[in-house]
Motif scaffolding. Structure first.
Motif, mmCIF file in Angstrom:
data_model
loop_
_atom_site.group_PDB
_atom_site.id
_atom_site.type_symbol
_atom_site.label_atom_id
_atom_site.label_comp_id
_atom_site.label_asym_id
_atom_site.label_seq_id
_atom_site.Cartn_x
_atom_site.Cartn_y
_atom_site.Cartn_z
ATOM 1 N N LYS A 109 66.509 -41.666 15.820
ATOM 2 C CA LYS A 109 65.604 -41.898 16.946
ATOM 3 C C LYS A 109 65.896 -43.258 17.578
ATOM 4 O O LYS A 109 66.174 -44.229 16.872
ATOM 5 C CB LYS A 109 64.140 -41.853 16.492
ATOM 6 C CG LYS A 109 63.685 -40.503 15.952
ATOM 7 C CD LYS A 109 62.205 -40.540 15.589
ATOM 8 C CE LYS A 109 61.727 -39.203 15.057
ATOM 9 N NZ LYS A 109 60.269 -39.220 14.758
ATOM 10 N N TYR A 110 65.789 -43.292 18.908
ATOM 11 C CA TYR A 110 66.036 -44.522 19.657
ATOM 12 C C TYR A 110 65.040 -44.642 20.809
ATOM 13 O O TYR A 110 64.524 -43.635 21.314
ATOM 14 C CB TYR A 110 67.450 -44.523 20.260
ATOM 15 C CG TYR A 110 68.572 -44.471 19.264
ATOM 16 C CD1 TYR A 110 69.185 -45.645 18.824
ATOM 17 C CD2 TYR A 110 69.028 -43.256 18.766
ATOM 18 C CE1 TYR A 110 70.234 -45.601 17.916
ATOM 19 C CE2 TYR A 110 70.069 -43.199 17.855
ATOM 20 C CZ TYR A 110 70.671 -44.379 17.430
ATOM 21 O OH TYR A 110 71.711 -44.338 16.529
ATOM 22 N N LEU A 111 64.800 -45.867 21.198
ATOM 23 C CA LEU A 111 64.134 -46.155 22.463
ATOM 24 C C LEU A 111 65.111 -46.929 23.331
ATOM 25 O O LEU A 111 65.812 -47.820 22.843
ATOM 26 C CB LEU A 111 62.873 -47.005 22.262
ATOM 27 C CG LEU A 111 61.658 -46.386 21.573
ATOM 28 C CD1 LEU A 111 60.545 -47.428 21.472
ATOM 29 C CD2 LEU A 111 61.153 -45.155 22.310
ATOM 30 N N ILE A 112 65.170 -46.582 24.622
ATOM 31 C CA ILE A 112 65.954 -47.384 25.558
ATOM 32 C C ILE A 112 65.081 -47.691 26.777
ATOM 33 O O ILE A 112 64.075 -47.017 27.029
ATOM 34 C CB ILE A 112 67.256 -46.678 26.007
ATOM 35 C CG1 ILE A 112 66.942 -45.403 26.783
ATOM 36 C CG2 ILE A 112 68.140 -46.382 24.809
ATOM 37 C CD1 ILE A 112 68.178 -44.769 27.424
ATOM 38 N N ASP A 113 65.468 -48.700 27.519
ATOM 39 C CA ASP A 113 64.693 -49.080 28.697
ATOM 40 C C ASP A 113 64.756 -47.998 29.766
ATOM 41 O O ASP A 113 65.819 -47.448 30.061
ATOM 42 C CB ASP A 113 65.237 -50.382 29.298
ATOM 43 C CG ASP A 113 64.939 -51.589 28.425
ATOM 44 O OD1 ASP A 113 64.057 -51.479 27.550
ATOM 45 O OD2 ASP A 113 65.588 -52.631 28.622
ATOM 46 N N ILE A 138 74.967 -43.484 25.754
ATOM 47 C CA ILE A 138 75.993 -42.675 25.092
ATOM 48 C C ILE A 138 77.348 -43.375 25.150
ATOM 49 O O ILE A 138 78.059 -43.492 24.141
ATOM 50 C CB ILE A 138 76.076 -41.279 25.748
ATOM 51 C CG1 ILE A 138 74.768 -40.508 25.543
ATOM 52 C CG2 ILE A 138 77.256 -40.487 25.177
ATOM 53 C CD1 ILE A 138 74.668 -39.230 26.364
ATOM 54 N N GLU A 139 77.700 -43.859 26.342
ATOM 55 C CA GLU A 139 79.002 -44.498 26.547
ATOM 56 C C GLU A 139 79.178 -45.748 25.693
ATOM 57 O O GLU A 139 80.260 -46.017 25.168
ATOM 58 C CB GLU A 139 79.169 -44.875 28.023
ATOM 59 C CG GLU A 139 79.352 -43.687 28.951
ATOM 60 C CD GLU A 139 80.800 -43.275 29.059
ATOM 61 O OE1 GLU A 139 81.654 -44.144 29.306
ATOM 62 O OE2 GLU A 139 81.069 -42.068 28.877
ATOM 63 N N ASN A 140 78.108 -46.506 25.536
ATOM 64 C CA ASN A 140 78.224 -47.816 24.903
ATOM 65 C C ASN A 140 77.821 -47.858 23.434
ATOM 66 O O ASN A 140 78.229 -48.768 22.712
ATOM 67 C CB ASN A 140 77.391 -48.836 25.681
ATOM 68 C CG ASN A 140 78.007 -49.178 27.021
ATOM 69 O OD1 ASN A 140 78.944 -49.958 27.106
ATOM 70 N ND2 ASN A 140 77.486 -48.562 28.076
ATOM 71 N N GLU A 141 77.012 -46.889 22.992
ATOM 72 C CA GLU A 141 76.534 -46.960 21.612
ATOM 73 C C GLU A 141 76.907 -45.745 20.770
ATOM 74 O O GLU A 141 76.875 -45.816 19.552
ATOM 75 C CB GLU A 141 75.021 -47.174 21.604
ATOM 76 C CG GLU A 141 74.610 -48.479 22.313
ATOM 77 C CD GLU A 141 73.215 -48.933 21.943
ATOM 78 O OE1 GLU A 141 72.805 -48.729 20.777
ATOM 79 O OE2 GLU A 141 72.537 -49.493 22.822
ATOM 80 N N LEU A 142 77.227 -44.637 21.412
ATOM 81 C CA LEU A 142 77.671 -43.458 20.659
ATOM 82 C C LEU A 142 79.149 -43.248 20.966
ATOM 83 O O LEU A 142 79.558 -42.252 21.557
ATOM 84 C CB LEU A 142 76.834 -42.234 21.049
ATOM 85 C CG LEU A 142 75.315 -42.386 20.901
ATOM 86 C CD1 LEU A 142 74.599 -41.107 21.325
ATOM 87 C CD2 LEU A 142 74.925 -42.753 19.468
#
Length: 722
Positions: free
Chosen positions: A471-475, A581-585
């Protein structure tokens, strides 16, 4: 593949994998600081409006002289006419007198006139007996009431005015009285209450790029023409009054039509600063397109009239904030004083709710008596009222069953047809049309590329048999966080990540449908997110008073006032997700995206604005905005996913064409009333993107499958991903 569009019926079996019976995909139960996230959509749109109001305040504070205010009036008048949109041309009124009621001291002529050809307006003209010369006249705009001017409270005011020697014309607004747009003969009434009668077809006008206010305002302007056609009326002594929605019409019409000498808007004037924080924007005709964005507010409707006499009528417990009313009065007072006519702007208040009171009515009578040069007794008297049957204007009691004239929907459908004709002409030059599609979508939707993306908040991992859940939260694009849930199969067989956006939210997608389970079982990593007003992020309690079949139109109207569509906001959020997705996965080679339901519109926009999504699958999307605007009965849940004014320059098929050669799969597209679309209709609407893909010799990359049984959808998606 030689055929332009492939239509097939596929029956495939699916096997349900053993994800947990009830998967916990919520985030805000844990992150309690963000517990108001379900109201994030409205609060974000409102905050945009509040920010847009600031430059206006600075400009108003800088106005000191009469010449300053005259320049402001010129600007306001120009902008008002611009955002109202082109008004129709004046055509013959074709006034019909359908009956006369004679009373001891006045008579009533029951009238039908045409504000536009075939657009009939039912009305009643109250004329005092024994007039010695031309009399002052009052146009009475009616507020929200099913019975319109036949309602006791409205009759009471009208008859008091006529007994004091004023000629009064009252008319049925669209969707009220004898002008119901959705009259059901079996029910003997409309299927909607008055504000829904306004906003349901009014939303279709917005899709065409203008407010339904255009039709309401034009009815009022033509009603003034009716008054001026009468020998009893002195054209130099015209006044206008209306309460609530009638107060709105009084304020706007008297701001743009100089023939109204004295105006008394009642229980409507406030300001957007307080309206956005309280009741929220009202129904469609009360919201002019981009009114806040272009720098206008309620007090402008008063200031533009200076030095003409104006009386603001208010109650202290109205849902239209009294503080906003007072602030608007105090601001407008400066304009009147600059013209040396401070006494011509008045305010009357009473301590009551949203209603007409004796104190306020008596202030209004005195106001008109003074400024229309007709002195007399301003006391409010009890009067004998007429029955609704006496005031029936048409033979059947409804225009729909008497004259079968135009409706707001039918008038707008002609606009839609003209827009489609223009759009199809532009589409003939494929390359030229494609070159402007993306910029048109950015401009008309109100989309902005995120300036900052922020960082993610990792919110835990659950190890289940055969897969993991993270689970994640993003701005988000406002003062909110987006909740993301990542399903990672233990036996990952693909380096392709699948982003899934479901109109009912991620919890429903995971726990009530099979698609996520089957994708994970087949080795695909799946990322789910809710978007504003979806799943955990909505719908919230800030829904306004135009809540039609489970959908808040008021939220959409807030975006119309500010020029920021819900589609744009959600598209920005989708780009935030793809950036994550591009930067963390980073272990995934490509991203495919699947939408279920209305979010196909947002996914198409986001894919046009950014290139991170490699291929798209749209399950049960609607086909086009023009299709919704051109269909009398449409599903209300589609409205949030439309872009006001888009069909002047583009529609969803144009976005698909722009995406060529990326792969696009549509499964079971829907009609505007949420039924499966027929092959012929799909072919017609999707003709343009089909031509684009054919021109580029990649016909196989654009695939439409319709009438696919539910059990075959999952297997079709998995087959397409491979």
């Amino acid at each position: 593949m030689n055929r332009r569009i492939l239509f097939v019926i596929i029956f495939l079996s699916t096997s349900v994998v053993s994800l947990r019976a009830q998967e916990d995909v919520s985030l805000f139960d844990y992150w309690k600081y963000y517990s108001d996230v379900e109201n994030s959509l409205y609060k974000t749109l409102a905050s945009i409006g509040l920010e847009q109001l600031e430059p206006r305040k600075e400009k108003i504070d800088g106005l000191t002289s009469k010449s300053d205010w005259e320049a402001r009036q010129k600007f306001v008048k120009s902008k008002l006419l611009e955002i109202i949109g082109p008004l129709p041309e004046k055509t013959p009124l074709n006034i019909q007198v359908t009956g006369i009621i004679q009373k001891d001291d006045y008579r009533v002529e029951k009238l039908i006139f045409e504000s536009q050809p075939g657009f009939y307006v039912t009305s009643a003209l109250f004329i005092p007996n024994n007039l010695s010369g031309k009399a002052p006249a009052i146009l009475n705009a009616i507020g929200h009431s099913p019975t319109s001017f036949r309602r006791d409270a409205y009759q009471h005011k009208i008859i008091n005015l006529v007994k004091k020697g004023f000629v009064v014309l009252a008319y049925d607004p669209i969707g009220q009285g004898e002008r119901l747009q959705y009259y059901d003969e079996e029910l003997g009434k409309s299927i909607f209450p008055p504000n829904h009668e306004h906003s349901y077809p009014g939303a279709q006008c917005y899709i065409s790029g203008y407010s339904s206010a255009t039709h309401f305002i034009w009815d009022g302007i033509r009603a003034i023409d009716v008054l001026l056609s009468r020998p009893e009326v002195d054209p130099s002594r015209l006044g206008m009054n209306g309460i609530s929605g009638g107060g709105n019409m009084t304020a706007v019409i008297s701001a743009i039509d100089d023939r109204i000498l004295a105006a008394a808007p009642e229980c409507w004037i406030t300001n957007f600063h307080y309206l956005l924080k309280s009741e929220a924007p009202q129904d469609s005709e009360q919201n002019l397109v981009k009114m806040i964005k272009v720098g206008l507010d309620h007090p402008d409707l008063i200031e533009v009239r200076a030095p003409k006499p104006t009386l603001i009528m208010a109650t202290t417990r109205d849902f239209f904030s009294i503080q906003g009313t007072r602030d608007s009065f105090n601001e407008a007072k400066k304009a009147y004083e600059a013209f040396g006519a401070g006494e011509n702007l008045q305010i009357t208040e009473d301590d009551d709710r949203h209603t007409s009171t004796v104190k306020n009515r008596e202030a209004m009578y005195a106001f008109f008596q003074k400024h229309l040069d007709h002195p007399g007794d301003s006391k409010d008297y009890e009067v004998e009222l007429l029955s609704p049957e006496e005031l029936q204007v048409t033979k059947t009691g409804q225009m729909a069953t008497s004259l079968n004239g135009e409706t707001m929907y039918s008038l707008n459908k002609k606009v839609v047809q003209a827009q489609l004709s223009s759009l199809n002409s532009s589409r003939k030059k494929i390359d030229k049309h494609l070159a402007k599609t993306r910029q048109s979508a950015i401009s008309l939707s109100g989309f902005s590329f995120p300036a900052l993306y922020g960082s993610s908040i990792f919110s835990g991992r659950m190890n289940q048999e055969g897969y993991q859940v993270e689970k994640y939260l993003i701005d988000g694009s406002g003062e909110y966080k987006l909740p993301l849930v990542l399903f990672i199969p233990e036996n990952r067989s693909s380096d392709e990540l699948v982003l899934l956006l479901h109109e009912k939210g991620k919890d429903h997608a995971v726990n009530n449908e099979d698609l996520v389970k089957q994708l994970v079982a087949n080795g695909y990593t799946v990322l789910l997110s809710d978007l504003p007003n979806i799943g955990e992020m909505g719908p919230g309690y800030l829904r306004g008073d135009t809540f039609i079949r489970g959908v808040s139109y008021n939220k959409w109207f807030a975006g119309i006032l500010t020029g920021k569509s819900i589609v744009a906001l959600r598209s920005e959020d989708i780009l935030r997700i793809t950036n994550f997705i591009e930067n963390e996965l980073t272990s995934y080679r490509s991203t495919s995206a699947i939408s279920v339901g209305v979010l196909g519109s947002e996914l198409l926009h986001a894919s046009v604005f950014g290139d991170e999504i490699d291929k798209l699958c749209l399950i049960e999307p609607f086909l086009s905005y023009a299709d919704i605007a051109g269909t009398r009965f449409y599903k209300t849940s589609f409205i949030h996913s439309t872009v006001p004014g888009a069909i002047n320059e583009y529609d969803l098929p144009d976005l698909i064409g722009y995406l060529c050669p990326r792969k696009v799969l549509m499964i079971n597209p829907l009609t505007p009333n949420a039924e499966l679309a027929e092959e012929q209709r799909i072919t017609e609407i999707m003709h343009y993107p089909t031509r684009v893909y054919s021109k580029n010799k990649v016909e196989e990359n654009f695939l439409i499958i319709h009438t696919l049984e539910r059990e075959g959808v999952v297997d079709q998606v998995i087959s397409w991903l491979k």
